[in-house]
Design a protein around this motif. Structure first.
Motif, short mmCIF file in Angstrom:
data_model
loop_
_atom_site.label_atom_id
_atom_site.label_comp_id
_atom_site.label_asym_id
_atom_site.label_seq_id
_atom_site.Cartn_x
_atom_site.Cartn_y
_atom_site.Cartn_z
N ASN A 53 0.85 -1.19 0.00
CA ASN A 53 0.00 0.00 0.00
C ASN A 53 0.89 1.24 0.00
O ASN A 53 2.00 1.22 0.53
CB ASN A 53 -0.90 0.01 1.24
CG ASN A 53 -1.81 -1.20 1.30
OD1 ASN A 53 -2.30 -1.66 0.28
ND2 ASN A 53 -2.02 -1.75 2.50
N TRP A 55 -0.88 4.68 0.09
CA TRP A 55 -1.71 5.84 0.45
C TRP A 55 -2.09 5.73 1.93
O TRP A 55 -2.31 4.63 2.46
CB TRP A 55 -2.98 5.89 -0.38
CG TRP A 55 -2.77 6.33 -1.80
CD1 TRP A 55 -2.62 5.53 -2.88
CD2 TRP A 55 -2.68 7.68 -2.28
NE1 TRP A 55 -2.44 6.27 -4.03
CE2 TRP A 55 -2.47 7.60 -3.69
CE3 TRP A 55 -2.75 8.93 -1.69
CZ2 TRP A 55 -2.35 8.72 -4.49
CZ3 TRP A 55 -2.61 10.05 -2.49
CH2 TRP A 55 -2.42 9.95 -3.86
N SER A 56 -2.23 6.88 2.59
CA SER A 56 -2.71 6.91 3.97
C SER A 56 -3.31 8.28 4.27
O SER A 56 -3.06 9.25 3.55
CB SER A 56 -1.58 6.59 4.95
OG SER A 56 -0.54 7.53 4.84
N SER A 58 -3.77 10.98 7.62
CA SER A 58 -3.29 11.24 8.97
C SER A 58 -4.07 12.39 9.59
O SER A 58 -4.42 13.36 8.89
CB SER A 58 -1.79 11.59 8.95
OG SER A 58 -1.02 10.55 8.42
N LYS A 208 4.14 1.56 14.81
CA LYS A 208 3.21 0.75 14.04
C LYS A 208 2.35 -0.08 14.99
O LYS A 208 2.82 -1.05 15.59
CB LYS A 208 3.99 -0.17 13.09
CG LYS A 208 3.14 -1.06 12.22
CD LYS A 208 4.03 -1.92 11.34
CE LYS A 208 3.22 -2.87 10.48
NZ LYS A 208 4.10 -3.73 9.65
N ARG A 212 -2.92 -1.39 9.77
CA ARG A 212 -3.80 -0.29 9.35
C ARG A 212 -3.54 1.02 10.07
O ARG A 212 -3.85 2.09 9.54
CB ARG A 212 -5.27 -0.68 9.58
CG ARG A 212 -5.79 -1.73 8.63
CD ARG A 212 -5.76 -1.23 7.21
NE ARG A 212 -6.25 -2.20 6.24
CZ ARG A 212 -6.09 -2.12 4.94
NH1 ARG A 212 -5.41 -1.12 4.43
NH2 ARG A 212 -6.55 -3.05 4.13
N SER A 258 -2.24 7.69 11.87
CA SER A 258 -2.20 7.51 10.42
C SER A 258 -2.97 6.25 10.08
O SER A 258 -2.75 5.19 10.67
CB SER A 258 -0.75 7.37 9.92
OG SER A 258 -0.05 8.58 10.05
N PHE A 259 -3.90 6.38 9.12
CA PHE A 259 -4.71 5.25 8.69
C PHE A 259 -4.24 4.84 7.28
O PHE A 259 -4.40 5.60 6.32
CB PHE A 259 -6.19 5.63 8.67
CG PHE A 259 -6.70 6.07 10.01
CD1 PHE A 259 -7.13 5.15 10.95
CD2 PHE A 259 -6.71 7.43 10.35
CE1 PHE A 259 -7.60 5.57 12.19
CE2 PHE A 259 -7.17 7.85 11.59
CZ PHE A 259 -7.61 6.91 12.51
N LYS A 260 -3.65 3.64 7.19
CA LYS A 260 -3.07 3.16 5.92
C LYS A 260 -4.16 2.53 5.07
O LYS A 260 -4.91 1.67 5.53
CB LYS A 260 -1.95 2.18 6.22
CG LYS A 260 -0.74 2.83 6.87
CD LYS A 260 0.22 1.84 7.48
CE LYS A 260 -0.29 1.29 8.80
NZ LYS A 260 0.70 0.48 9.51
N LEU A 261 -4.23 2.96 3.81
CA LEU A 261 -5.27 2.51 2.89
C LEU A 261 -4.70 1.50 1.91
O LEU A 261 -3.52 1.52 1.58
CB LEU A 261 -5.84 3.71 2.12
CG LEU A 261 -6.27 4.92 2.96
CD1 LEU A 261 -6.73 6.05 2.05
CD2 LEU A 261 -7.37 4.53 3.94
N HIS A 267 2.41 -1.59 4.28
CA HIS A 267 2.61 -0.29 3.63
C HIS A 267 4.08 -0.18 3.22
O HIS A 267 4.98 -0.67 3.92
CB HIS A 267 2.26 0.83 4.61
CG HIS A 267 2.16 2.19 3.97
ND1 HIS A 267 3.26 2.97 3.76
CD2 HIS A 267 1.11 2.89 3.50
CE1 HIS A 267 2.89 4.11 3.18
NE2 HIS A 267 1.59 4.09 3.02
#
Length: 508
Positions: A53, A55-56, A58, A208, A212, A258-261, A267
């Motif tokens: 991934n 994109w995220s 924050s 981390k 996610r 931070s929300f990882k998409l 990521h």
């Protein structure tokens, strides 16, 4: 000052970066791509081939503290700290495992001066201020942990140190409260103007939590570029004259998520490619395995395994390149094994050797073509029905090259001097006609010999004597060419017309 800040910020925030591509093995059975780096078999780097991934989103909140200003938040006047509030939201794009770009929106309020503007002024000389701001910026994000991590560090990768720097536009409203408890709007700056540019830089420590969510603590230093941001009013006001400031700057400490998409497990900013490579090497080093060379054999026995051979039917004895393709040094389509002129290109039908042109034979062909050209009677003017023959003769010379001498002949009948002049002019006329058809003027020359070489007697019929009325062609070697004139006669000078004076009439 603003322009200088913008240039420095732009240089720090947008460094050059290249996309990292992770090669994926191609099992389609095609020949390996030996011209690429990475795996021997590769596929294009597309969204489908991505492993991580990138994109995220924050969000975070914290406390801004005005530090470099005439009115500050840190122990200014009364020895106490004045705390405002701040919040941010950003859309983050990872370019590589060590670099990304963030589009960030900040909103907040700083409090500065001798007292909090929420409270009453302690005395008539006290000054308090607050500044509400909104900012949009582009930040470069450098993952220092991925840049500095040792390849032999096999511990879990849960902490990462990031550095941020970028430029943007800031809008703010600065209020001042004086000793009379009167609150006044001192300065208002609108966004998206040259005067609203600002710069910010800092560092963040990420943890981390899972695939996610990340937790991050940041400390940013914001350079506003304005001496009026602290609410002191005009740059030349009594407050702003207390110290020689050109920019009011503040620290902004925040805590965020931070929300990882994306659909992948990891990521790219949490991936360490060097550690992955060394881990795979360690596995191979500790694993006993028999390596089978030329698993599919070498069918054409050219020394290149069929797994890598692009030409599986190379002729026996042919030299090949690293891909098993027979060498063709001069690239003429004939491999070196069969090429009799290895370094000189030539057609297949001549065994790879160039075809040597016989210019003497060319002269014979041109002479045959010019045999049937016609001139007007007693003139050097070529008749129109001869054009087709001239076209053909010109094409033969163009195709084969060479230097040629055209000689004009006449039959024996008539005045010898007249015949000589006529033969010279007719030979020169043929040269001129060929040059008009694109022949270079330096490859053809003419001469005339009149009836000197005639063989048919004057008593013969006109049809018989026609054999002596001709133009012959001879190929001339370059050593002899320069000694021959372009043509062997001089053009007759043009005589000026003499105006006749009428005779005077006699007087009677």
């Amino acid at each position: 000052m603003k322009l200088s800040l913008a240039i420095v910020a732009l240089a720090l925030a947008i460094p050059s970066a290249t996309y990292a591509q992770d090669s994926t093995a191609d099992t389609s059975g095609k020949y390996p791509n030996t011209f690429s780096s990475g795996s021997a078999n590769v596929t294009p780097f597309t969204s489908q081939s991505k492993r991580f991934n990138d994109w995220s989103i924050s969000v975070g909140a914290g406390v801004p503290l005005l530090q470099s200003a005439d009115l500050t938040s840190i122990k200014n006047g009364n020895g106490k700290n004045l705390f405002g509030y701040s919040a941010y939201v950003s859309i983050d794009k990872a370019i590589t495992h060590a670099f990304g770009i963030n589009l960030q929106y900040d909103k907040g309020e700083t409090r500065q001066g001798w007292f909090n503007t929420k409270n009453a002024a302690p005395d008539a000389s006290a000054v308090g201020a607050r500044t509400q701001y909104d900012a949009i910026s582009i930040l470069g994000d450098i993952n220092f942990s991925n840049l500095l991590r040792r390849v032999d560090n096999h511990s879990p990768y849960r902490w990462a140190l990031h550095g941020y720097a970028g430029i943007g536009t800031i809008a703010y409203r600065a209020y001042q409260k004086d000793g009379n408890n009167k609150q006044t709007l001192m300065t208002e700056i609108k966004p998206f103007q040259l005067g609203s540019l600002f710069f910010q830089a800092g560092t963040g420590l990420k943890f981390k939590v899972n695939r996610r969510i990340d937790i991050e603590g940041r400390l940013m230093y914001v350079v506003t570029g304005d001496d009026e941001f602290d609410g002191g009013g005009d740059a030349y006001s009594a407050i702003n004259k207390r110290s020689e400031q050109v920019s009011d700057n503040f620290f902004n400490a925040t805590l965020g998520l931070s929300f990882k998409l994306g659909k992948h497990e990891s990521h790219v900013m949490w991936h360490d490619p060097l550690q992955e490579i060394y881990y795979k090497l360690d596995v191979l080093a500790n694993k006993n395995q028999d390596i089978e060379v030329c698993k599919k054999g070498d069918a054409d026995n050219d020394g290149v395994c069929d797994d890598w051979d692009r030409q599986l039917d190379t002729p026996a004895g042919a030299r090949v390149d690293g891909a098993g393709v027979a060498l063709d040094t001069d690239l003429d389509g004939v491999i070196d094994l069969y090429d009799k002129c290895v370094t000189v290109p030539g057609p297949v039908e001549n065994n790879g050797c160039p075809i040597v042109k016989d210019n003497k034979q060319t002269a014979v062909e041109v002479e045959k073509t010019l045999k049937d050209i016609y001139f007007n009677f007693n003139k050097a003017t070529i008749r129109p029905e001869s054009n087709e023959k001239l076209d053909l003769a010109a094409s033969i010379i163009k195709e084969n090259g060479g230097n040629y001498l055209l000689t004009g002949h006449t039959d024996i009948k008539g005045n010898a001097a007249y015949n000589l002049r006529l033969s010279k002019e007719r030979a020169a006329a043929v040269v001129g006609a060929l040059e008009n058809r694109g022949i270079n003027e330096n490859v053809l020359k003419s001469r005339g010999v009149g009836s000197a070489e005639a063989t048919i007697p004057a008593s013969a019929s006109d049809a018989e004597r026609m054999a002596d009325r001709k133009v012959t062609v001879r190929f001339i070697e370059s050593s002899e060419w320069d000694s021959i004139k372009k043509k062997d006669y001089e053009d007759a000078p043009v005589k000026k017309a003499v105006k006749k004076v009428p005779a005077k009439k006699k007087k009677k």
